[in-house]
Scaffold this active site. Structure first.
Site, PDB file in Angstrom:
ATOM      1  N   HIS A 121       0.865  -1.180   0.000  1.00  0.00           N
ATOM      2  CA  HIS A 121       0.000   0.000   0.000  1.00  0.00           C
ATOM      3  C   HIS A 121       0.906   1.236   0.000  1.00  0.00           C
ATOM      4  CE1 HIS A 121      -2.809   2.906   1.901  1.00  0.00           C
ATOM      5  NE2 HIS A 121      -3.786   2.094   1.524  1.00  0.00           N
ATOM      6  N   ASP A 198       2.947  -4.778   8.047  1.00  0.00           N
ATOM      7  CA  ASP A 198       1.736  -3.985   7.917  1.00  0.00           C
ATOM      8  C   ASP A 198       0.548  -4.941   8.040  1.00  0.00           C
ATOM      9  OD1 ASP A 198      -0.502  -2.665   7.053  1.00  0.00           O
ATOM     10  OD2 ASP A 198       0.396  -1.875   5.212  1.00  0.00           O
ATOM     11  N   GLN A 201      -4.728  -5.565   6.836  1.00  0.00           N
ATOM     12  CA  GLN A 201      -5.708  -6.522   6.316  1.00  0.00           C
ATOM     13  C   GLN A 201      -5.610  -7.868   7.019  1.00  0.00           C
ATOM     14  OE1 GLN A 201      -8.032  -5.488   4.476  1.00  0.00           O
ATOM     15  NE2 GLN A 201      -7.186  -3.571   3.711  1.00  0.00           N
ATOM     16  N   LYS A 224     -10.369  -0.887  10.388  1.00  0.00           N
ATOM     17  CA  LYS A 224     -10.503  -2.047   9.507  1.00  0.00           C
ATOM     18  C   LYS A 224     -10.853  -3.310  10.290  1.00  0.00           C
ATOM     19  CE  LYS A 224      -7.342  -0.114   6.194  1.00  0.00           C
ATOM     20  NZ  LYS A 224      -7.899   0.109   4.854  1.00  0.00           N
TER      21      LYS A 224
HETATM   22  N1  PMP Z   1      -1.793  -0.882   4.598  1.00  0.00           N
HETATM   23  C1  PMP Z   1      -2.738  -1.645   4.056  1.00  0.00           C
HETATM   24  C2  PMP Z   1      -2.409  -3.037   3.611  1.00  0.00           C
HETATM   25  C3  PMP Z   1      -4.037  -1.148   3.918  1.00  0.00           C
HETATM   26  O1  PMP Z   1      -4.982  -1.919   3.376  1.00  0.00           O
HETATM   27  C4  PMP Z   1      -4.322   0.169   4.363  1.00  0.00           C
HETATM   28  C5  PMP Z   1      -5.700   0.759   4.213  1.00  0.00           C
HETATM   29  N2  PMP Z   1      -6.248   0.623   2.918  1.00  0.00           N
HETATM   30  C6  PMP Z   1      -3.291   0.915   4.929  1.00  0.00           C
HETATM   31  C7  PMP Z   1      -2.049   0.358   5.039  1.00  0.00           C
HETATM   32  C8  PMP Z   1      -3.509   2.305   5.443  1.00  0.00           C
HETATM   33  O2  PMP Z   1      -4.339   2.297   6.536  1.00  0.00           O
HETATM   34  P1  PMP Z   1      -4.904   3.660   7.140  1.00  0.00           P
HETATM   35  O3  PMP Z   1      -5.422   4.461   5.995  1.00  0.00           O
HETATM   36  O4  PMP Z   1      -5.983   3.228   8.074  1.00  0.00           O
HETATM   37  O5  PMP Z   1      -3.774   4.330   7.856  1.00  0.00           O
END
Ligand code: PMP
Length: 409
Positions: A121, A198, A201, A224
Site C-alpha cells: 500500500h 503492515d 488486512q 478495519k
Molecule cells: N496498509 C494496508 C495493507 C491497507 O490496506 C491500508 C488501508 N487501505 C493501509 C495500510 C492504510 O491504513 P490507514 O489508511 O488506516 O492508515
C-alpha cells in the site's frame, strides 16, 4: 448455519438494519461497526470521560484506567510481551511514519537499504521514499511472482548486510494474498535486518501473535477491524522502542521541561504527544472483544472459505479474470471484467446496491506491475456470506448485459 453464522452476526451491525438490501463488499477499505462498539463509545462519553494521565480526580482516574486497559487489551490480542510495547497512533499510516521518522532518522545512514515488496500500500512506500530523499538511503523492492504472491527466492537474494529494515504487508490489500511473513522474518533476521509488518488486512482476518512472528514492528488500523476511525496501533519490541528517540513533541510525552532542556517519558508515552484518541482506544478494545468473541480462528476459516468461494464464483462467469489470486487468499478478491472499466462496473453495481471498490487501491506500483490501471475489488468481513457473493455475480452479469457483452449461450 453453524457456530459461525454471518446472518446472525449481521444483526449486531446496525448499518444493515438501516440499509436493508445493502450488499457491502468494501470491508478492506473500512469495516462496519457492531453495536457493542457504537454503544460502548457513547457509554464511555456518558460515564467516564475526562482527559487522561493528568487529573487527580476520580473521573480522570477512571478514564485513564479505561484507556490503559485498552492498551492491555491490544497487547493481549497481539500476544505482545507487555502493554508498554503498544503505542496508540492514528492508524497504520501514522504508525509507519512514526517508525520511519523516529527509528529511521536515528538508525539509518546513507547507503542503508529498506526492503519493501511490490504488494505494498502507498502508506508502506511513501514514508520510506521521503526518508530516502532526506537521508540518502536506498529503497529496494522485492518482486511478486507470476501468481501475484511475494517471490520469496527473489526476496532472499535481495537481502544484504546493507538491508536494515524489511517493511512488508502481512495480507495484501489488492489481492488478499497471504504473505509468508514467518519466512520473511527469519530470512531478514538472519541478515541482521529489522522487520516491520503492515497488519491492516491481517488483524481483522487471522490470529496474529507478534511474539511467535518475532517481528520488530507491527502496525494496524482500528477502523478495519470493526473499531472506530482515528485509532491504530504500533507494536514494537520493548528494546526497540527504548532505543528510539521521541517523534512528535508536546504534552504527555515529557518528564521535565525547561526552556533549556526537556527530558522524556519512557515508551509508550514518549511516542504519544498530546491528548490521545481516548475514546478511540476504548472503542478499539471493544472491537477486539467482539472479534475474540467470535474467535479469530473461526474468522480466518470464514474469510478463507468465502474468498475461495468468491474466486470460484467469479471465475465461472465468462469474461471475468482474477488478479493475483493464485496463492492462499483472505477476504479480498480483485477482478476485471472484459470490456468494462472497473469504475463503470462499480457504478453499475451501485444501482444494485452492491458496494465494491474500483481503482488503484492505493497501490499504483502494483497496478503498474500487473499491467492494469485499476481493478474491481470485493472484500469481506464477518457479516459477509455466500448470498453477498451471489449478488456480486448477479451484478457482474447485469453489467455485461448492459454493455451487450453476453453471448447467446
Ligand atoms: N496498509 C494496508 C495493507 C491497507 O490496506 C491500508 C488501508 N487501505 C493501509 C495500510 C492504510 O491504513 P490507514 O489508511 O488506516 O492508515
Amino acid at each position: 448455519g453453524g457456530a459461525f453464522d454471518p446472518v446472525v452476526i449481521r444483526r449486531q451491525f446496525p448499518v444493515f438494519e438501516r440499509n436493508p438490501g445493502l450488499v457491502f463488499l468494501d470491508t478492506a477499505a473500512s469495516a462496519q461497526k457492531p453495536a457493542a462498539v457504537i454503544d460502548g463509545l457513547a457509554e464511555y462519553y456518558r460515564t467516564d470521560y475526562a482527559n487522561v494521565h493528568r487529573g487527580v480526580y476520580g473521573l480522570s482516574a477512571r478514564s485513564t484506567a479505561r484507556f490503559e486497559a485498552a492498551r492491555e487489551r491490544v497487547a493481549r490480542f497481539l500476544n505482545a510481551a507487555d502493554a508498554s510495547e503498544i503505542v496508540f497512533v492514528r492508524g497504520a499510516t501514522e504508525g509507519i511514519n512514526l517508525v520511519a521518522q523516529a527509528w529511521g532518522l536515528a538508525f539509518l545512514k546513507p547507503g542503508d537499504q529498506v526492503l519493501v515488496s511490490e504488494l505494498e500500500h502507498h502508506s508502506n512506500i511513501v514514508p520510506w521514499q521521503m526518508l530516502r530523499d532526506r537521508l540518502g538511503i536506498e529503497l529496494v523492492v522485492a518482486p511478486i511472482d507470476a501468481g501475484g504472491g511475494l517471490d520469496l527466492e527473489a526476496f532472499a537474494h535481495l537481502l544484504t548486510p546493507r538491508t536494515k529494515l524489511v517493511a512488508m504487508t502481512h495480507v495484501a490489500n489488492v489481492t488478499g494474498g497471504l504473505v509468508p511473513v514467518e519466512r520473511v522474518v527469519d530470512l531478514a533476521h538472519a541478515c541482521g535486518a529489522k522487520v516491520l509488518l503492515d497488519g491492516c488486512q491481517a488483524v481483522p482476518r487471522l490470529p496474529v501473535d507478534v511474539r511467535a512472528l518475532d517481528c520488530d514492528f507491527y502496525v494496524f488500523s482500528g477502523h478495519k477491524c470493526y473499531g472506530p476511525t482515528g485509532i491504530g496501533v504500533l507494536y514494537a519490541k520493548r528494546a526497540v522502542l527504548d532505543a528510539m528517540p521521541p517523534w512528535q513533541g508536546g504534552g504527555d510525552m515529557i518528564r521535565t521541561v525547561t526552556f533549556a532542556k526537556t527530558t522524556y517519558q519512557d515508551a509508550p508515552q514518549r511516542f504519544e504527544a498530546g491528548t490521545p484518541d481516548i475514546a478511540g482506544a476504548i472503542g478499539l478494545g471493544l472491537a477486539l472483544d467482539f472479534m475474540d468473541g467470535l474467535g479469530m480462528a473461526a474468522i480466518r476459516d470464514h474469510e478463507a472459505a468465502l474468498t475461495d468461494h468468491a474466486r470460484d464464483a467469479l471465475l465461472a462467469v465468462p469474461g471475468v479474470t482474477l488478479i493475483g489470486a493464485d496463492g492462499p487468499g483472505l477476504g479480498v478478491v480483485s477482478f476485471q471484467v472484459d470490456g468494462i472499466h472497473p469504475h463503470d462496473l462499480a457504478t453499475i453495481f451501485d444501482r444494485h446496491d452492491v458496494a465494491i471498490r474500483a481503482g488503484h487501491h492505493c497501490a499504483q506500483p502494483l497496478m503498474d506491475r500487473l499491467g492494469v490501471v485499476a481493478t474491481a475489488r470485493a472484500s469481506f468481513g464477518v457479516y459477509s456470506d455466500e448470498d453477498d457473493v451471489a449478488a456480486l455475480v448477479a451484478a457482474v452479469r447485469a453489467a455485461q448485459r448492459l454493455f451487450g457483452l453476453t453471448s447467446a449461450r
